[in-house]
Every structure is written in C-alpha cells, then in structure tokens.
Design an enzyme around this catalytic site. Structure first.
Site, PDB file in Angstrom:
ATOM      1  N   HIS A  86       0.843  -1.200   0.000  1.00  0.00           N
ATOM      2  CA  HIS A  86       0.000   0.000   0.000  1.00  0.00           C
ATOM      3  C   HIS A  86       0.876   1.246   0.000  1.00  0.00           C
ATOM      4  O   HIS A  86       1.812   1.365   0.802  1.00  0.00           O
ATOM      5  CB  HIS A  86      -0.905   0.000   1.240  1.00  0.00           C
ATOM      6  CG  HIS A  86      -1.773   1.213   1.364  1.00  0.00           C
ATOM      7  ND1 HIS A  86      -1.684   2.103   2.415  1.00  0.00           N
ATOM      8  CD2 HIS A  86      -2.756   1.699   0.557  1.00  0.00           C
ATOM      9  CE1 HIS A  86      -2.570   3.055   2.255  1.00  0.00           C
ATOM     10  NE2 HIS A  86      -3.237   2.848   1.140  1.00  0.00           N
ATOM     11  N   SER A  87       0.603   2.168  -0.908  1.00  0.00           N
ATOM     12  CA  SER A  87       1.243   3.477  -0.910  1.00  0.00           C
ATOM     13  C   SER A  87       2.768   3.362  -1.032  1.00  0.00           C
ATOM     14  O   SER A  87       3.277   2.788  -2.000  1.00  0.00           O
ATOM     15  CB  SER A  87       0.823   4.234   0.360  1.00  0.00           C
ATOM     16  OG  SER A  87       1.106   5.595   0.276  1.00  0.00           O
ATOM     17  N   TYR A  88       3.507   3.889  -0.046  1.00  0.00           N
ATOM     18  CA  TYR A  88       4.973   3.784  -0.036  1.00  0.00           C
ATOM     19  C   TYR A  88       5.455   2.353  -0.207  1.00  0.00           C
ATOM     20  O   TYR A  88       6.514   2.094  -0.806  1.00  0.00           O
ATOM     21  CB  TYR A  88       5.503   4.387   1.270  1.00  0.00           C
ATOM     22  CG  TYR A  88       6.818   3.833   1.759  1.00  0.00           C
ATOM     23  CD1 TYR A  88       8.023   4.194   1.158  1.00  0.00           C
ATOM     24  CD2 TYR A  88       6.845   2.951   2.842  1.00  0.00           C
ATOM     25  CE1 TYR A  88       9.228   3.683   1.626  1.00  0.00           C
ATOM     26  CE2 TYR A  88       8.046   2.442   3.314  1.00  0.00           C
ATOM     27  CZ  TYR A  88       9.242   2.807   2.707  1.00  0.00           C
ATOM     28  OH  TYR A  88      10.440   2.297   3.166  1.00  0.00           O
TER      29      TYR A  88
END
Length: 240
Positions: A76-78
């Site tokens: 998720h994300s980073y």
C-alpha cells in the site's frame, strides 16, 4: 490456500489491515500483516539509519523465516517501493505483486522520483530539528480526510497507529536489476477519491511480463483497507 502478505505504507502499522485479514482468512487463506521497523511496537527503533532497505529486509526476512512461497504480495502506498525490491530479491517466492494505491517504481527510482511531491517532505525533514523525521500528512476537509478516512471514529483509530516516517525511506532507490522479477504478474488497485491536485503515474498498457495491465478501482480514499475492507477483500480474493 493462498498466502497473502500485506505491507502497510508510510506512517502506518500492520494494524491498518485489521478489517481485511479476517475476511481473507475466512475464505481459507493465510494472511500475514507485519509492522515494519520504526512503527508501532518498534517505533523506538526509528531513526535516521532506517530506510527503504530496512523495510525490504523486514519483508524478505519474514518470507524466509516462514518459508513462504507463491505469495500474493500487497503493498500500500509507499510499500509499492518495498514490494518491488522484495520481488527483485525473491522472485521465485512471489506469485503476484499487488500495488494498492501505491508507488510503482522503475529501477533506481526513489519515492521522490515516483511521486515528486514527496521531495517537499524530504526537504522539510532534512531542515527540521531532528534532521530525519517526516510527520504524517495532516487531516484535510472531506472527502480527503486523514489518508482518505473521514468517519470520526475511524480517524481516531487511525491516529493511534500513525508515527513519523524516517526520511531515508523516501530517499533510498529501488533495485530492480533481476530479470526474473519482470515475469511476476501485477495487479494495480486505485482509490479514486484523491486530494485536489494529486496525480499518479499512469499504469503502462503492457506490464513487464508482456500481459495487458490489470487495473481495478475502488470509489474511496487512500486507506481503503479501513474505509472499504469488504470490497478490497473481494478484489484480493479474485487473485487467490
């Protein structure tokens, strides 16, 4: 049985998957949702030396320790950066990469290359008193909220798991120099409720393994595992 390894993004902990994990397990699958070094129970280990390589080592270490194979690796994300480098190190153990509203890097890119707005966070951290702390993003008016979370109770819960991100995580480049990594199928899940002015890098029509891009959408904010856990789980179960 499929093994799902869920990797949280910057500032969060593995607790953010609390609503998703039981849904996947109820369908008969194994789920691991570790907290990366420097967050949650290990927040005392956060410091200027903690970086992307630290988090890659966290995940590769877990895969080896648990002897995991055929892993659906969700970032998720980073953590899109994290799972990319993990796949580069252990391509034979990864069945699929899932980029969940995530950064999708090329070889040698850092977070600032993938998402240029990140450079502003890096500059502020380097100029700060600590020289390395990147505070969580502030809560914005709806619909942006706190990482896309707007329900007051959910916002309060989310705040309990947020802590500063070491700046080195956003500076270190991803290594994607293993040709075997290109054969791993990819799935992209995009959250469509975004802060004003935010733009993501388009997903190429053809993925590195030569197959057409697989891009799914969820009509919610960034932390979809909190706001739409059922719908997210249904998408992930399609990959089992």
């Amino acid at each position: 049985m499929t093994t799902y390894l869920l990797v949280h993004g910057a500032w969060h902990t593995g607790e953010c998957w609390t609503r998703v994990t039981p849904l996947l397990e109820a369908a008969g699958h194994r789920v691991l949702a570790p907290t990366l070094t420097g967050y949650g129970d290990t927040v005392h280990l956060a410091g200027p030396e903690v970086g992307l390589d630290t988090h890659v080592a966290d995940v590769t270490g877990l895969i080896r320790e648990e002897d995991l194979t055929d892993v659906v690796l969700v970032g998720h994300s980073y953590a899109g950066l994290v799972i990319s480098s993990v796949a580069n190190e252990l391509p034979d153990r990864i069945a699929r990469l899932v980029y969940l509203d995530a950064m999708v890097p090329e070889d040698g890119e850092s977070a600032a290359d993938v998402l240029p707005v990140t450079q502003g966070l890096i500059d502020l951290a380097l100029a700060s008193e600590s020289g390395w702390r990147v505070p969580p993003m502030p809560e914005l008016p709806p619909p942006a909220g706190l990482f896309g979370v707007t329900d007051p109770d959910d916002v309060a819960w989310l705040r309990t798991m947020l802590s500063d991100q070491p700046v080195r995580c956003l500076q270190q480049p991803v290594r994607l120099d293993n040709p075997a990594t290109r054969a791993i199928p990819r799935t992209h899940i995009h959250c469509t409720v975004k802060p004003e002015g935010f733009s993501r890098r388009p997903v190429p029509a053809v993925q590195p393994n030569g197959t057409p891009a697989e891009v799914w959408e969820l009509p919610t904010g960034h932390d979809c595992m909190i706001t739409m856990p059922v719908e997210l789980s249904e998408l992930l179960l399609k990959l089992a």
